[in-house]
Design a protein around this motif. Structure first.
Motif, PDB file in Angstrom:
ATOM      1  N   LYS B  17     -48.526  34.675   5.766  1.00  0.00           N
ATOM      2  CA  LYS B  17     -48.237  33.825   6.144  1.00  0.00           C
ATOM      3  C   LYS B  17     -48.274  32.672   6.881  1.00  0.00           C
ATOM      4  N   GLN B  18     -48.314  31.760   7.150  1.00  0.00           N
ATOM      5  CA  GLN B  18     -48.787  30.883   8.424  1.00  0.00           C
ATOM      6  C   GLN B  18     -48.638  31.822  10.005  1.00  0.00           C
ATOM      7  N   TYR B  19     -50.142  31.729  10.559  1.00  0.00           N
ATOM      8  CA  TYR B  19     -49.991  32.620  11.762  1.00  0.00           C
ATOM      9  C   TYR B  19     -48.740  31.632  13.389  1.00  0.00           C
ATOM     10  N   GLU B  20     -48.642  32.456  13.465  1.00  0.00           N
ATOM     11  CA  GLU B  20     -47.913  31.569  14.802  1.00  0.00           C
ATOM     12  C   GLU B  20     -48.945  31.765  15.746  1.00  0.00           C
ATOM     13  N   ASP B  21     -48.868  30.410  16.492  1.00  0.00           N
ATOM     14  CA  ASP B  21     -50.541  30.303  17.439  1.00  0.00           C
ATOM     15  C   ASP B  21     -49.834  30.525  18.129  1.00  0.00           C
ATOM     16  N   TYR B  39     -59.908  37.779  20.617  1.00  0.00           N
ATOM     17  CA  TYR B  39     -57.819  37.634  20.790  1.00  0.00           C
ATOM     18  C   TYR B  39     -57.499  38.013  19.531  1.00  0.00           C
ATOM     19  N   PHE B  40     -56.292  38.310  19.463  1.00  0.00           N
ATOM     20  CA  PHE B  40     -55.653  39.315  18.370  1.00  0.00           C
ATOM     21  C   PHE B  40     -54.078  38.242  18.348  1.00  0.00           C
ATOM     22  N   SER B  41     -53.852  37.458  17.228  1.00  0.00           N
ATOM     23  CA  SER B  41     -53.014  37.095  17.454  1.00  0.00           C
ATOM     24  C   SER B  41     -51.233  37.544  15.815  1.00  0.00           C
ATOM     25  N   SER B  42     -50.666  37.652  15.800  1.00  0.00           N
ATOM     26  CA  SER B  42     -50.043  38.370  15.292  1.00  0.00           C
ATOM     27  C   SER B  42     -49.161  37.575  14.934  1.00  0.00           C
ATOM     28  N   ARG B  70     -45.174  50.340  14.663  1.00  0.00           N
ATOM     29  CA  ARG B  70     -44.424  49.656  13.673  1.00  0.00           C
ATOM     30  C   ARG B  70     -46.383  48.985  13.543  1.00  0.00           C
ATOM     31  N   VAL B  71     -46.637  48.245  12.428  1.00  0.00           N
ATOM     32  CA  VAL B  71     -47.363  48.169  11.846  1.00  0.00           C
ATOM     33  C   VAL B  71     -47.549  46.551  12.133  1.00  0.00           C
ATOM     34  N   LEU B  72     -48.279  46.109  12.698  1.00  0.00           N
ATOM     35  CA  LEU B  72     -48.287  44.777  12.863  1.00  0.00           C
ATOM     36  C   LEU B  72     -49.200  44.040  12.024  1.00  0.00           C
ATOM     37  N   THR B  73     -49.066  42.970  11.296  1.00  0.00           N
ATOM     38  CA  THR B  73     -50.379  42.072  10.837  1.00  0.00           C
ATOM     39  C   THR B  73     -51.138  40.773  11.151  1.00  0.00           C
ATOM     40  N   GLY B  74     -51.897  40.735  11.794  1.00  0.00           N
ATOM     41  CA  GLY B  74     -52.561  39.527  12.624  1.00  0.00           C
ATOM     42  C   GLY B  74     -54.486  39.442  11.841  1.00  0.00           C
ATOM     43  N   ARG B  75     -54.602  38.486  13.219  1.00  0.00           N
ATOM     44  CA  ARG B  75     -55.594  38.194  12.957  1.00  0.00           C
ATOM     45  C   ARG B  75     -56.691  38.897  14.310  1.00  0.00           C
ATOM     46  N   LEU B  76     -57.602  38.859  14.193  1.00  0.00           N
ATOM     47  CA  LEU B  76     -58.671  39.263  15.392  1.00  0.00           C
ATOM     48  C   LEU B  76     -59.792  38.237  15.270  1.00  0.00           C
TER      49      LEU B  76
END
Lengths: 744, 418
Positions: B17-21, B39-42, B70-76
């Protein structure tokens, strides 16, 4: 190149062949053929580099040196421990060669970032017109304006954890990227320095990594990039030291830049001149040498006049010289007269850096004096001229001597206009050398007083003043020989002990006759020889400043506890003509002969000041022998009287009973003597010798004062130079040295 | 990490889904020329458990003492700024609501330090600036350590991280994790560091050279008036170095110097032709100059790297750092240099995320310092298109290449210990 071919008339029968190396040997072969009718014989570039370097490192003393923070340190390479080494030749590009022996080598690496890069990039960035100008600029530069330093990144701090100081260059030219400056906003000086550091450090690093890879201890850097340029050498040295953490040292070659050409030249010798290589080369300093242009040497000037006018042109500041190279005809310079030329880069500027290279004289028979206790540590020079004050002093002394010397030299050649012109040329040439040496004392290798004095003699010979003191020597010999019989009578009337003392006093007193000494020259104008001699001897107040006479006496005559020592053979290194040899050394020689010791008079091969030469000695001995049976018998036994003594044929012959008196040449033409380079004749004569007597300032003080020998040695001299007296023996003018050292 | 009992989780293929910034952890590598940011954004809705909030809030639950994951998905995210334009970086960071970052909850006292991991020389130089402008305290991480940690991480965690590049052909190299060490890591930033890596945290800076990216940029700028590094690289693509470099063939009249294995096209002397020709700087094409410069520097780095690898018997040489930036010609030249000097024995390897080794290493250092309970493991890399051009808005360029270079992100899942 073979200069013989140049003398052939006109260009040309087409069979002139010169050796050449470098890429251009291939590229320009046709051009040479077309324009000059010269066939280029291409020698492999690497072969030549290695041959050149091996040759220089083996044949020339002080060829290699280190260069750190502006200081040269000469490294004596043991010929037997030369290989393997790494040779880094920095031309346009850089070749890194591992050398395992003569003809055994491998190009292990290289880099395309070399002298061409420095000059090419430097030209684009600074608009400099010449390589030298670019180098010159770098000396006034500050690379911090362009290079990004560790401190720039770390806010002035070191990155000490990995051993990088704040001033270490993190990124060459790295500051230029972020600053809002154009090329024009940077000083060319700073750019040149950044560039030089970048390239030098890089070469140093890559060289070190390669040395490490093959476990090589020595890295020699050569090639035109270095050109004796202190800053280049410093940066390369720094890089090698930095990366090796002080384990490795960069070394340089004095004749760098000519490795290739020299190697190509050496290749002639492959074809029949092999045995020349076993001999030693001695570097000398004739005026012509520094101006040899390019890799190809021009024709020798047969006529001295050409040479002088050329010299005059040369000394005019700012003149670009493209003229042919002055060369003395064979046989007039040096001992062997065979010159192996080295050559100089293509841009000839009449500044100091042109005087880097002497002419190498191949001297067929120079050897290390076999009686040196430790030839490896032997240093002939007593006074180290790397001390600037000392150099300045001697510079002044030699300069002051010059007018008198020139007058004398001109007079010795009859005072003709030609002689005057040559005299002027000599003065200028010698002054140029002195000026050069003042700027860079190590320009011709490690500089000692002996070298400086030899330089003067070489210079005189270069301008065909073969023996400036000829007439003076003759006059003084005659005057002294006239009073010799009286002196011998006086001596013979003394008891043994008094006689020995008087003899030594006589040697010291007679040593006052020295044209190399200013104080002494003044004396000459005040009295006759015998007057001066007697006055001088009467003033001999013991104890002398250095006085080992009693030890020597005990050795010679014995004492209550000791039996007298009987020497088998004594080598007497003699000094001046006139009273010195006739009234001083000959009577001493006679005493030794009388005691059954063979005597070898060792004299200069070539004239230097008023020093007696080996050629002149037989006549003097013959004349003296007329009045003395001991001398006559010994001289006959020593075959000195073959022609001279016909008139005493009917005298009773005692030659079978007498020990011989001999004369040998020492192999040098200087007032000093470097015992690493003596004639093979002297080396042979030294074999059975067990006593050495060195006489005079040049041979016993300026050089060899600290020399240690395998046999007993007596060093005798009167100090005729206040500064030397103060420095060496803490004494005064006319103090005497009588130093006896028993065999080591 | 093992001690924490972390388990490896798998990234599930699902629509993100859309990342929250929201920037969670962030690290900086402030070099001489560039600032690299990781940086990591979840994505608040993508965690595999039922938590609907960001992990920072979840962190509060850790007070229960139960270890649960817990596993978080996000972007590095990876992005860079020019060090000389550090204000842009600061502006960007403030826009990312970093103020929230570093708090256990929103009620922490204002005086509490906000700590960001940073490496590179600038971490020292600009510490005060960050404190003043952003209220951030830079926690300095050793530069070499960061580089090594970043490289080790990438080589182990990210598939298709390493590749060779010869004659325009990219070839991925699968690195066996158990046979990774020792290797040589060559980080080409403004200058060049050469690091021998023997293990996770075992390394030594054995060499380096000052002739690096800064030299290319600096000399390039002086010679061509190019305004940026990228422009210079672009120019070099169209250049011909033969105009300026002296080739073996130029010296030998077109012939090879085959005896020592130099072909006629080998460069005998970089910029060596600029000596003899009667040309001024203006008479040369900027493209040709850029090309010569690039070859000179790449070749030199390749050579020094190889000599150092040889010295320690290292089989693999990885090249990273911003100089390379996936630039084909640069990689080609370095590869050719290594290949040439090693006579084919050694190969140059490159890293996809070459520019961010230091920043990534700094980022990874969070877990060691127990700054939060946050631990993470990157499972798999997903798309890494560079379309996210980091939105600094004022001329910050994004590259046209497909690979991650200046900016981009790895989609990943992190496992968080509560």
């Amino acid at each position: 190149m073979d200069s013989q071919h140049w003398q052939s008339e006109g260009p040309n029968t087409g069979n002139t062949v010169i050796k050449a190396t470098g890429g251009g040997a291939h590229k320009y072969a046709d051009l040479f053929k077309e324009r000059l009718g010269i066939s280029i014989e291409k020698e492999d570039e690497m072969d030549c580099l290695v041959a050149g370097a091996n040759f220089l490192l083996k044949a020339i003393r002080h060829e290699a040196f280190t260069h750190m923070e502006g200081q040269k340190g000469f490294v004596q390479i043991d010929q037997n421990d030369l290989f393997p080494y790494l040779l880094v030749n920095i031309g346009s590009g850089v070749s890194i060669i591992k050398v395992d022996g003569d003809g055994q080598f491998e190009r292990v690496s290289g880099t395309n970032v070399g002298g061409g890069t420095y000059w090419g990039l430097g030209r684009l960035l600074t608009k400099c017109k010449s390589f030298d100008e670019l180098l010159e600029l770098s000396q006034r530069g500050d690379n911090r304006t362009i290079d990004m330093l560790v401190g720039d990144i770390y806010g002035g701090m070191d990155y000490s954890k990995i051993g990088l100081s704040a001033s270490t260059i993190a990124s060459s030219f790295g500051k230029a990227i972020s600053e809002n400056k154009e090329l024009e906003d940077y000083r060319p000086e700073d750019i040149s320095l950044s560039l030089l550091r970048m390239i030098s450090y890089n070469i140093g690093q890559i060289s070190y990594l390669n040395a490490l890879r093959f476990g090589l201890k020595r890295i020699f850097f050569g090639g035109f990039f270095i050109r004796g340029h202190a800053y280049t050498m410093d940066t390369i040295s720094f890089a090698v030291q930095f990366w090796s953490k002080g384990q490795a040292q960069a070394m340089f070659l004095r004749h760098e830049g000519f490795l290739g050409a020299l190697g190509a030249f050496m290749s002639y010798e492959k074809h029949g001149l092999d045995d020349l290589m076993v001999h030693q080369l001695v570097e000398r300093f004739p005026m012509g040498a520094p101006y040899i242009g390019g890799n190809v040497r021009g024709p020798p000037l047969g006529d001295l006049n050409e040479k002088i006018s050329w010299m005059e042109k040369f000394v005019m500041k700012g003149t670009e010289i493209t003229a042919p190279v002055p060369m003395s005809p064979p046989g007039t310079t040096g001992l062997g007269g065979f010159e192996v030329p080295s050559s100089k880069g293509d841009a000839l500027r009449p500044d100091a850096s042109n005087l880097n290279v002497g002419v190498l004289h191949l001297v067929p028979s120079l050897e290390v004096f076999p009686l040196l206790a430790d030839p490896k540590t032997y240093e002939p020079n007593t006074i180290d001229l790397s001390d600037h004050g000392e150099l300045e002093y001697w510079f002044t002394v030699l300069s002051e001597h010059m007018p008198g010397l020139v007058d004398r030299a001109v007079a010795s050649e009859g005072g003709t206009d030609d002689a005057k012109r040559r005299g002027d040329a000599f003065a200028r040439a010698f002054s140029a050398h002195l000026t050069r040496l003042m700027e860079e004392p190590a320009a011709y290798g490690k500089l000692g007083l002996a070298n400086l004095l030899e330089l003067r003699e070489e210079c005189l010979r270069e301008f065909h003043f073969l023996d400036a003191y000829r007439s003076i020597k003759q006059r003084e010999n005659e005057a002294s020989l006239a009073v010799l019989p009286d002196l011998l009578l006086e001596l013979d009337s003394m008891d043994e002990e008094t006689r020995l003392l008087t003899l030594i006093e006589g040697v010291l007193a007679a040593n006052i006759f020295d044209w190399g000494s200013r104080a002494c020259v003044d004396l000459y104008h005040k009295g006759t020889i015998i007057e001066i001699y007697r006055m001088s001897r009467n003033k001999m107040q013991r104890p002398w400043r250095v006085d080992d006479f009693d030890i020597f006496k005990e050795r010679m005559l014995g004492s209550a506890e000791k039996k007298p020592h009987s020497y088998k053979r004594a080598l007497l290194f003699v000094d001046n003509s006139g009273a010195d040899i006739v009234l001083g050394m000959l009577p001493l020689a006679r005493e030794l002969l009388r005691r059954g010791t063979e005597v070898v008079l060792v004299a200069n091969s070539l004239p230097a000041l008023n020093d007696v030469t080996a050629l002149e000695l037989p006549d003097i001995v013959a004349e003296a022998a007329k009045h003395c049976d001991i001398l006559r018998g010994a001289a006959e036994a020593g075959c000195l009287l073959v022609d001279a003594m016909i008139n005493i044929q009917d005298s009773p012959r005692e030659s079978s009973l007498s020990v011989p008196l001999m004369v040998v040449e020492n192999g040098c033409g200087s007032p000093c003597i470097d015992l690493r380079q003596v004639s093979s004749e002297l080396a042979a004569a030294a074999k059975d010798a067990d006593l050495i007597i060195l006489e005079g300032m040049g041979r016993a003080l300026h050089t060899n004062f600290n020399a240690k020998f395998k046999c007993d040695a007596l060093k005798l001299a009167m100090v005729k130079n206040q500064r030397l007296a103060a420095k060496l023996i803490n004494g005064n003018l006319y103090d005497c040295v009588c130093r006896f050292e028993a065999a080591n | 990490m093992e001690g924490n009992g972390i388990q490896v989780a798998k990234l599930e293929e699902k629509k993100l889904k859309q990342y929250e910034d929201e920037v969670s952890h962030l690290a900086l590598d402030i070099g001489g020329s560039l600032i690299k940011v990781v940086y990591f954004s979840s994505s608040s809705c993508c965690s595999s458990d039922d938590e609907q909030h960001g992990f920072l809030k979840d962190g509060i639950d850790a007070s229960s003492g139960n270890l649960n994951y817990r596993v978080l998905t996000g972007r590095l995210h990876f992005l860079k700024f020019e060090t000389s334009k550090i204000s842009e970086c600061i502006k960007f960071l403030s826009s990312k609501r970093l103020q929230h970052y570093g708090h256990q909850d929103g009620e922490a006292p204002a005086s509490e330090k906000r700590i960001v991991k940073a490496t590179g020389g600038g971490a020292f130089k600009f510490a005060d600036l960050f404190k003043e402008k952003l209220g951030i305290v830079l926690d300095k991480v050793d530069e070499m350590r960061s580089l090594v940690a970043g490289a080790n991480f990438l080589l182990k965690a990210v598939q298709h991280e390493a590749f060779t590049y010869m004659d325009g052909q990219k070839e991925y190299v699968q690195i066996d994790h158990r046979d990774l060490y020792p290797y040589l890591l060559v980080n080409i930033g403004s200058g060049v560091s050469m690091i021998k890596v023997d293990g996770d945290n075992e390394f030594q800076r054995i060499s380096g050279t000052s002739v690096g990216g800064g030299t290319f940029g600096g000399l390039g700028k002086l010679l061509t008036k190019c305004k940026s590094f990228d422009e210079l690289l672009e120019l070099s693509r169209q250049g011909n170095n033969r105009v300026i470099d002296m080739l073996v063939g130029d010296i030998y009249g077109g012939m090879d110097y085959s005896k020592i294995g130099l072909s006629s096209t080998a460069i005998a002397s970089s910029f060596g032709k600029a000596i003899s020709e009667n040309k001024e700087l203006e008479d040369y094409r900027a493209e040709d100059i850029a090309r010569s410069l690039l070859r000179m520097i790449s070749n030199n780095i390749g050579q020094i790297a190889y000599l150092n690898a040889l010295r320690f018997g290292l089989k693999r040489i990885f090249f990273g750092g911003f100089f390379i930036r996936g630039h084909a010609y640069t990689m080609d030249t370095i590869s050719v240099a290594v290949n040439f000097w090693s006579k084919g024995e050694a190969k140059a390897l490159f890293l996809h995320h070459e520019g961010f080794l230091g920043a990534l290493g700094a980022f990874l250092s969070y877990e060691k310092n127990a700054f939060t309970d946050f631990t993470h493991q990157f499972m798999e890399q997903h798309s890494s298109k560079s379309e996210s051009s980091c939105s600094t808005g004022n001329g910050f360029e994004s590259l046209t290449c497909d690979d991650v270079k200046d900016s981009g992100f790895i989609e990943c899942r992190v496992q968080v210990r509560n």
